[in-house]
Design a protein around this motif. Structure first.
Motif, mmCIF file in Angstrom:
data_model
loop_
_atom_site.group_PDB
_atom_site.id
_atom_site.type_symbol
_atom_site.label_atom_id
_atom_site.label_comp_id
_atom_site.label_asym_id
_atom_site.label_seq_id
_atom_site.Cartn_x
_atom_site.Cartn_y
_atom_site.Cartn_z
ATOM 1 N N HIS A 182 44.021 36.039 33.407
ATOM 2 C CA HIS A 182 43.635 34.852 33.240
ATOM 3 C C HIS A 182 44.602 33.703 33.843
ATOM 4 N N ASP A 184 46.083 31.553 32.829
ATOM 5 C CA ASP A 184 46.418 30.724 31.249
ATOM 6 C C ASP A 184 47.772 29.645 31.362
ATOM 7 N N TRP A 188 46.604 25.967 30.251
ATOM 8 C CA TRP A 188 47.266 25.156 29.488
ATOM 9 C C TRP A 188 48.087 23.836 29.500
ATOM 10 N N GLY A 205 39.883 39.372 28.432
ATOM 11 C CA GLY A 205 41.628 39.591 27.182
ATOM 12 C C GLY A 205 41.700 40.374 26.345
ATOM 13 N N THR A 212 44.082 35.296 26.299
ATOM 14 C CA THR A 212 43.278 34.567 27.330
ATOM 15 C C THR A 212 41.976 34.730 27.913
ATOM 16 N N GLU A 217 36.890 29.140 25.670
ATOM 17 C CA GLU A 217 37.830 27.569 26.138
ATOM 18 C C GLU A 217 37.281 26.886 27.257
ATOM 19 N N ASN A 229 35.815 29.551 32.490
ATOM 20 C CA ASN A 229 36.264 31.038 32.320
ATOM 21 C C ASN A 229 35.138 32.051 32.334
#
Length: 398
Positions: A182, A184, A188, A205, A212, A217, A229
Motif C-alpha cells: 500500500h 501509505d 497520509w 494489509g 494499511t 480509508e 484503495n
C-alpha cells in the motif's frame, strides 16, 4: 518521423548510474542494480536513445520540507556522515532510521535527495510542456512519512513531486500506485487534500506490510472521497487484478478530472517476487500502463509522470516490467509487436550478459508463458472476494 525521433518527442527518461548509491547494504533486498539491468535491456532492444536521457539533480532541504518535518531532514543529513555524532545515532530510532528495513547509511541524504530531485524534474518537464511523459525509475519511494523513514524509503519523492506540482503549477494530481504494498506515505500526505486523489491497488494489509490501505480509508474533511484503495487477496492472478484496477481507475479519473497523473510502478505483484503473495504475470505490466497512457491523453492532455517503486526479483521481473512501461510511454514498435506475439524473445545478448550473475534462469521472452503455470487454488473464491472489494471501493464514485 522515425521511431527514435518519435521517442525523443514523446518521453523523457531520468536516470544516472549514481542512483545506485541509494543502497542500504549488500544483503538488503532493495537493490538498485535493477536500474542498470533495465537500462541495459532497453538499450539492447534499441528502445533508449541517449537523447531521451537526463540525469537527476538533488533538491535542497527547503524543498524536502514541503512534505517532511525540518527536524527529520536534519536527522537524515546528520546520520549521512561517515561517522555520525553519537547523539544523533541514539535518536535514529525516533526517525525510523535504525530498523532492518530502513537503516541509516553513509551518503544517505545525498543519494535520496537526488531521488527526490529526479521526480521533481519529471514534474517540471511535463508541466512546462517540454515533454508529455517523463519516467524516473529511481523514484517511487512511497512509504516515507513526514517525520519518519519506513519500508526502505528515506524521503518520499512521490509526495514531494506531487506537492511541487500543486504549488508551482496549481495542478490537480491523480496519484496511481500499483505496488503490491500500500502507498501509505503518499496517502497520509494528502489525506485531507481535495486537490490530490490517491488510488492504490495492493495486497490486503491483513497479511502484508504496511498493514494499511483498507477499502474504508477514503480521506478526511475536504479530502473525503479522494482516497481510493483496492486491497486484493493473496494469490490474485492477472484477470482479477486487471478487472479491479481498470474498473475502479476509470471511475476515479472520470470523477476527479486531474491535470496530471503521477503513477508509481512497483512491480512486486509478480508471482516471482519474494516479498509478497499476489500471483500475477508480466501481462499486468503490459496492460496496466497502456490504460494509464490512454487515460492521460483523454483527461490530462497527455501529462503523465511515472516513477519506479518496489520489485525484489531484480533479474527476472523488474527489468522486463519497467521496460514494458517505457515501451508504452514511447509508443515503441515493440509494444505493438507484443500484442501480436506474446512469445516475442528478449534480446539474446542481454540474457547472455546477465545470466552468469543470476541464480535463476533468466526468462527468454518479454511476457510470461502463463498457459504453462499451475492455476492458483481457490481462484473462483479469490476473484469473488476481489470483486466484492472492488464494488465497495466504487460506492462513492459516480
Amino acid at each position: 518521423m522515425g521511431a527514435q525521433e518519435a521517442m525523443e518527442r514523446q518521453a523523457l527518461f531520468i536516470f544516472d548510474e549514481n542512483e545506485t548509491a541509494y543502497r542500504f547494504s549488500d544483503e538488503h533486498p532493495f537493490n538498485q542494480k535493477r536500474l542498470l539491468l533495465t537500462v541495459d535491456l532497453l538499450r539492447r532492444a534499441g528502445a533508449l536513445p541517449a537523447s531521451c536521457l537526463e540525469p537527476p539533480m538533488p533538491v535542497d532541504p527547503e524543498k524536502l520540507c514541503t512534505v517532511h518535518a525540518k527536524e527529520y531532514v536534519e536527522a537524515v543529513i546528520a546520520l549521512s556522515h561517515p561517522m555520525p555524532d553519537e547523539a544523533w545515532m541514539r535518536r535514529a530510532a525516533t526517525y525510523g532510521l535504525d530498523t532492518e528495513d530502513t537503516p541509516f547509511f553513509h551518503g544517505m541524504h545525498e543519494a535520496t535527495s537526488t531521488v527526490v530531485g529526479g521526480s521533481v524534474q519529471a514534474v517540471d518537464a511535463v508541466m512546462t510542456g517540454r515533454t508529455p511523459h517523463a519516467l524516473h525509475l529511481g523514484g517511487g519511494l512511497h512509504h516515507a512519512l513526514s517525520g519518519k523513514g519506513a519500508g526502505f524509503c528515506v524521503y518520499n519523492d512521490a509526495s514531494v513531486a506531487i506537492e511541487h506540482a500543486k504549488c508551482e503549477y496549481g495542478a490537480r494530481v491523480l496519484y496511481i500506485d500499483t505496488d503490491v504494498h500500500h502507498g501509505d506515505g503518499v496517502q497520509w500526505s494528502f489525506y485531507t487534500d481535495p486537490d490530490v486523489c490517491t488510488f492504490s491497488i495492493h495486497e490486503t494489509g491483513k497479511y502484508l506490510y504496511p498493514g494499511t490501505g483498507a477499502v474504508q480509508e477514503r480521506g478526511e474533511d475536504s479530502g473525503f472521497g479522494t482516497t481510493v484503495n483496492v486491497p486484493v487477496e493473496p494469490y490474485t492472478e492477472d484477470e482479477s487484478w486487471l478487472e479491479c484496477f481498470g474498473d475502479v481507475l476509470v471511475k476515479v479519473i472520470d470523477q476527479f478530472k486531474p491535470d496530471l497523473i503521477v503513477s508509481q510502478h512497483g512491480c512486486d505483484a509478480h508471482a516471482f517476487d519474494p516479498l509478497a503473495h499476489v500471483h500475477c504475470s508480466m501481462e499486468i505490466y503490459r496492460a496496466m500502463p497502456a490504460l494509464i497512457h490512454r487515460l492521460a491523453h483523454e483527461y490530462c492532455e497527455g501529462r503523465w509522470v511515472a516513477l519506479g517503486g518496489g520489485g525484489y526479483d531484480i533479474w527476472r521481473v523488474v527489468p522486463r516490467a519497467w521496460s514494458l512501461l517505457w515501451l508504452e510511454m514511447t509508443d515503441h514498435p515493440l509494444r505493438d509487436a507484443l500484442q501480436a506475439d506474446a512469445g516475442l524473445p528478449l534480446p539474446k545478448d542481454w540474457v547472455t550478459a546477465w545470466q552468469p550473475f543470476s541464480e535463476e534462469p533468466l526468462p527468454p521472452t518479454w511476457l510470461d508463458p502463463v498457459h504453462t503455470w499451475t492455476p492458483m487454488p481457490r481462484r473462483a473464491e479469490i476473484t469473488a472476494k476481489n470483486r466484492q472489494t472492488k464494488e465497495i471501493a466504487m460506492l462513492y464514485l459516480k
